[in-house]
Design a protein around this motif. Structure first.
Motif, PDB file in Angstrom:
ATOM      1  N   ASP A 212       0.978  -1.338   0.431  1.00 31.09           N
ATOM      2  CA  ASP A 212       0.118   0.014  -0.348  1.00 31.09           C
ATOM      3  C   ASP A 212       0.992   1.881   0.107  1.00 31.09           C
ATOM      4  OD1 ASP A 212       1.061   0.602   2.653  1.00 31.09           O
ATOM      5  OD2 ASP A 212      -0.547  -0.650   3.060  1.00 31.09           O
ATOM      6  N   ARG A 213       0.394   2.410  -0.140  1.00 37.13           N
ATOM      7  CA  ARG A 213       0.763   3.842   0.251  1.00 37.13           C
ATOM      8  C   ARG A 213       1.399   4.185   1.541  1.00 37.13           C
ATOM      9  NH1 ARG A 213      -2.403   7.956   1.925  1.00 37.13           N
ATOM     10  NH2 ARG A 213      -4.938   6.969   1.113  1.00 37.13           N
ATOM     11  N   LEU A 214       1.318   3.459   2.279  1.00 39.03           N
ATOM     12  CA  LEU A 214       1.933   4.001   3.297  1.00 39.03           C
ATOM     13  C   LEU A 214       3.399   3.632   3.942  1.00 39.03           C
ATOM     14  CD1 LEU A 214      -1.312   2.674   5.949  1.00 39.03           C
ATOM     15  CD2 LEU A 214      -1.185   4.957   4.777  1.00 39.03           C
ATOM     16  N   GLY A 215       4.351   4.067   3.834  1.00 37.60           N
ATOM     17  CA  GLY A 215       5.514   3.964   4.752  1.00 37.60           C
ATOM     18  C   GLY A 215       6.788   4.762   3.852  1.00 37.60           C
ATOM     19  N   SER A 216       8.106   4.651   3.728  1.00 38.73           N
ATOM     20  CA  SER A 216       8.613   5.526   2.090  1.00 38.73           C
ATOM     21  C   SER A 216       8.698   4.513   1.108  1.00 38.73           C
ATOM     22  CB  SER A 216       9.744   5.855   2.963  1.00 38.73           C
ATOM     23  OG  SER A 216      10.503   3.989   3.200  1.00 38.73           O
ATOM     24  N   ASP A 217       9.473   5.034   0.486  1.00 36.92           N
ATOM     25  CA  ASP A 217       9.057   4.553  -1.020  1.00 36.92           C
ATOM     26  C   ASP A 217      10.750   3.170  -0.629  1.00 36.92           C
ATOM     27  OD1 ASP A 217       7.255   5.692  -2.430  1.00 36.92           O
ATOM     28  OD2 ASP A 217       8.591   7.357  -3.309  1.00 36.92           O
ATOM     29  N   ALA A 218      11.319   3.507  -0.485  1.00 36.84           N
ATOM     30  CA  ALA A 218      12.619   2.881  -0.501  1.00 36.84           C
ATOM     31  C   ALA A 218      12.061   1.709   0.307  1.00 36.84           C
ATOM     32  CB  ALA A 218      13.494   3.361  -0.205  1.00 36.84           C
ATOM     33  N   TYR A 219      11.478   2.226   1.647  1.00 38.09           N
ATOM     34  CA  TYR A 219      11.132   0.493   2.289  1.00 38.09           C
ATOM     35  C   TYR A 219       9.803  -0.737   1.564  1.00 38.09           C
ATOM     36  CZ  TYR A 219       8.981  -2.434   6.119  1.00 38.09           C
ATOM     37  OH  TYR A 219       8.665  -3.151   6.862  1.00 38.09           O
ATOM     38  N   ASN A 220       9.190   0.283   1.348  1.00 40.42           N
ATOM     39  CA  ASN A 220       7.711  -0.850   0.048  1.00 40.42           C
ATOM     40  C   ASN A 220       8.713  -1.318  -0.846  1.00 40.42           C
ATOM     41  OD1 ASN A 220       5.766  -0.155   1.887  1.00 40.42           O
ATOM     42  ND2 ASN A 220       5.056   2.677   1.299  1.00 40.42           N
ATOM     43  N   LEU A 221       9.550  -0.446  -1.427  1.00 39.63           N
ATOM     44  CA  LEU A 221      10.241  -0.882  -2.679  1.00 39.63           C
ATOM     45  C   LEU A 221      10.972  -2.491  -2.333  1.00 39.63           C
ATOM     46  CD1 LEU A 221      10.986  -1.346  -5.555  1.00 39.63           C
ATOM     47  CD2 LEU A 221      12.380   0.066  -5.767  1.00 39.63           C
ATOM     48  N   ASN A 222      11.335  -2.570  -0.827  1.00 37.94           N
ATOM     49  CA  ASN A 222      12.468  -3.794  -1.151  1.00 37.94           C
ATOM     50  C   ASN A 222      11.129  -5.191   0.186  1.00 37.94           C
ATOM     51  OD1 ASN A 222      13.783  -5.340   2.037  1.00 37.94           O
ATOM     52  ND2 ASN A 222      14.887  -4.673   0.701  1.00 37.94           N
ATOM     53  N   LEU A 223      10.894  -4.070   0.714  1.00 37.35           N
ATOM     54  CA  LEU A 223       9.016  -5.295   1.139  1.00 37.35           C
ATOM     55  C   LEU A 223       8.605  -5.939   0.500  1.00 37.35           C
ATOM     56  CD1 LEU A 223       8.043  -6.817   4.088  1.00 37.35           C
ATOM     57  CD2 LEU A 223       5.916  -4.749   3.427  1.00 37.35           C
ATOM     58  N   SER A 224       8.376  -5.112  -0.624  1.00 31.01           N
ATOM     59  CA  SER A 224       7.502  -5.854  -1.779  1.00 31.01           C
ATOM     60  C   SER A 224       8.065  -6.622  -3.264  1.00 31.01           C
ATOM     61  CB  SER A 224       7.185  -5.344  -3.174  1.00 31.01           C
ATOM     62  OG  SER A 224       8.236  -4.241  -3.805  1.00 31.01           O
ATOM     63  N   GLN A 225      10.183  -6.940  -2.723  1.00 32.09           N
ATOM     64  CA  GLN A 225      10.755  -7.438  -3.844  1.00 32.09           C
ATOM     65  C   GLN A 225      11.105  -9.018  -3.289  1.00 32.09           C
ATOM     66  OE1 GLN A 225      12.649  -7.452  -6.665  1.00 32.09           O
ATOM     67  NE2 GLN A 225      12.053  -9.326  -6.063  1.00 32.09           N
ATOM     68  N   ARG A 226      10.976  -8.475  -1.487  1.00 29.59           N
ATOM     69  CA  ARG A 226      11.332 -10.060  -0.460  1.00 29.59           C
ATOM     70  C   ARG A 226      10.114 -10.739  -0.544  1.00 29.59           C
ATOM     71  NH1 ARG A 226      11.622  -7.939   4.581  1.00 29.59           N
ATOM     72  NH2 ARG A 226      11.037  -5.830   4.546  1.00 29.59           N
ATOM     73  N   ARG A 227       8.876 -10.235  -0.747  1.00 30.18           N
ATOM     74  CA  ARG A 227       7.695 -11.104  -0.732  1.00 30.18           C
ATOM     75  C   ARG A 227       7.108 -12.011  -2.294  1.00 30.18           C
ATOM     76  NH1 ARG A 227       2.973  -7.300   1.915  1.00 30.18           N
ATOM     77  NH2 ARG A 227       3.750  -8.040   4.071  1.00 30.18           N
ATOM     78  N   ALA A 228       7.849 -11.050  -3.465  1.00 34.34           N
ATOM     79  CA  ALA A 228       7.570 -11.620  -4.234  1.00 34.34           C
ATOM     80  C   ALA A 228       8.940 -12.785  -4.736  1.00 34.34           C
ATOM     81  CB  ALA A 228       7.666 -10.432  -6.025  1.00 34.34           C
ATOM     82  N   ASP A 229       9.899 -12.676  -4.019  1.00 37.03           N
ATOM     83  CA  ASP A 229      10.975 -13.112  -4.375  1.00 37.03           C
ATOM     84  C   ASP A 229      10.583 -14.868  -3.105  1.00 37.03           C
ATOM     85  OD1 ASP A 229      12.858 -12.194  -5.560  1.00 37.03           O
ATOM     86  OD2 ASP A 229      13.885 -10.994  -4.309  1.00 37.03           O
ATOM     87  N   ARG A 230      10.028 -14.867  -1.949  1.00 36.99           N
ATOM     88  CA  ARG A 230       9.805 -16.109  -0.943  1.00 36.99           C
ATOM     89  C   ARG A 230       8.560 -16.600  -2.239  1.00 36.99           C
ATOM     90  NH1 ARG A 230      12.535 -17.459   3.241  1.00 36.99           N
ATOM     91  NH2 ARG A 230      12.613 -15.166   4.181  1.00 36.99           N
ATOM     92  N   VAL A 231       7.044 -15.672  -3.069  1.00 34.30           N
ATOM     93  CA  VAL A 231       6.705 -16.683  -3.861  1.00 34.30           C
ATOM     94  C   VAL A 231       7.171 -17.562  -4.979  1.00 34.30           C
ATOM     95  CG1 VAL A 231       4.557 -16.299  -5.185  1.00 34.30           C
ATOM     96  CG2 VAL A 231       5.099 -14.985  -2.971  1.00 34.30           C
ATOM     97  N   LYS A 232       8.174 -16.490  -5.218  1.00 36.10           N
ATOM     98  CA  LYS A 232       8.912 -17.908  -6.711  1.00 36.10           C
ATOM     99  C   LYS A 232       9.599 -18.207  -5.663  1.00 36.10           C
ATOM    100  CE  LYS A 232      13.421 -17.019  -9.422  1.00 36.10           C
ATOM    101  NZ  LYS A 232      13.944 -15.507  -9.590  1.00 36.10           N
ATOM    102  N   ALA A 233      10.619 -18.684  -4.275  1.00 35.05           N
ATOM    103  CA  ALA A 233      10.921 -20.040  -4.072  1.00 35.05           C
ATOM    104  C   ALA A 233      10.006 -20.879  -2.874  1.00 35.05           C
ATOM    105  CB  ALA A 233      11.821 -19.062  -3.042  1.00 35.05           C
ATOM    106  N   ARG A 234       9.491 -20.491  -3.015  1.00 32.00           N
ATOM    107  CA  ARG A 234       7.981 -21.838  -2.891  1.00 32.00           C
ATOM    108  C   ARG A 234       7.615 -22.393  -4.380  1.00 32.00           C
ATOM    109  NH1 ARG A 234       6.907 -24.402   1.629  1.00 32.00           N
ATOM    110  NH2 ARG A 234       4.761 -25.345   1.423  1.00 32.00           N
TER     111      ARG A 234
END
Length: 281
Positions: A188-210
């Protein structure tokens, strides 16, 4: 007395005609159900031979401009969709209609095929969810997964429910022989751009790994987009109400190519959503 009875009957009949929604739709423009799987299964599809988009002859529906279909996106209003796809193909009602249905014809390897396309609108009449029946035209599918049940808040570790959902998608991808899989993470739009970009990438990577752990062999592209492509604005809300309202933006989208199962055979999967380029020239 007879006149009053006639007027009441007329009003009741008009109300039924005016309310053109076939499915039970939430204010957020999603199919209603206790679970995502049940909600998709609860969708009502009109019979193709009831389509009003039928000129002289026996062929129902339209042959759409697929470039226009690819342009459809969440947040569009009815006028914009009408301009891209034309009028809906069924008796949608007069007012308060939050469900549009189309019948699309296409050719695959020289064979004439037909599929149905459904658009659901939120209470503000903005398009929010899209469905195909059968599950995708020309063998592409897309799964739009809520980040709230995939991950705990601000975490990148799959929940027990999240693992189950991703595992079900993995089984579908394996059976379909998908060759290319893209995974896109959003916040969502809450939080900083850098934090959200990093979190979204980690989540996408986690789904890929699974998916890889479950045996999916495909060309993967996992991308975190942070707060880009918000599907719900939630202007004027604050606090917990705002966080709840922004829930649709916290999501992971999995898109794949390959022949997939029909919806009736995939009740354990989060459900096909669009729009994605279902038809390749």
């Amino acid at each position: 007395m007879k006149l009053s009875h006639f007027l009441l009957s007329t009003i009741a009949a008009t109300t039924l005609v005016a309310c053109g929604n076939l499915s039970n739709i939430t204010d957020e423009g999603q199919p209603a159900g206790e679970t995502t799987e049940q909600a998709v299964a609860n969708l009502v599809w009109p019979k193709i031979d009831k389509s009003l988009f039928n000129h002289d002859g026996s062929q129902f529906g339209s042959w759409p401009n697929w470039d226009n279909v690819r342009m459809v996106e969440r947040g569009m209003n009815k006028d914009q969709l009408y301009n891209l796809l034309g009028r809906p193909h069924f008796a949608e009602g007069l007012y308060g209609v939050r469900e549009w249905d189309y019948v699309f014809n296409y050719r695959e390897n020289g064979e004439h095929k037909i599929c149905q396309y459904k658009i659901l609108f939120d209470k503000n009449m903005n398009a929010q969810s899209f469905f195909w029946y059968p599950n995708g035209c020309n063998g592409n599918s897309s799964f739009d997964l809520s980040g709230d049940f995939l991950f705990d808040f601000n975490k990148d570790v799959l929940t027990v429910k999240g693992k189950e959902v991703v595992d079900n998608i993995a089984a579908q991808l394996i059976k379909s022989g998908a060759k290319d899989v893209s995974i896109d993470g959003y916040t969502d739009r809450l939080g900083s751009d850098a934090y959200n970009l990093n979190l979204s990438q980690r989540r996408a990577d986690r789904v890929k790994a699974r998916l890889i752990e479950q045996g999916v062999q495909a060309n993967f592209v996992a991308t975190g987009h942070g707060k880009a492509n918000q599907v719900k604005a939630c202007d004027g809300e604050t606090g917990q109400v705002l966080r709840d309202c922004l829930r649709p933006n916290r999501r992971v989208e999995v898109k794949s190519s390959g022949i997939v199962l029909n919806q009736s055979e995939s009740s354990k999967v989060a459900g096909p959503k669009g729009p994605t380029p279902y038809y390749q020239k």
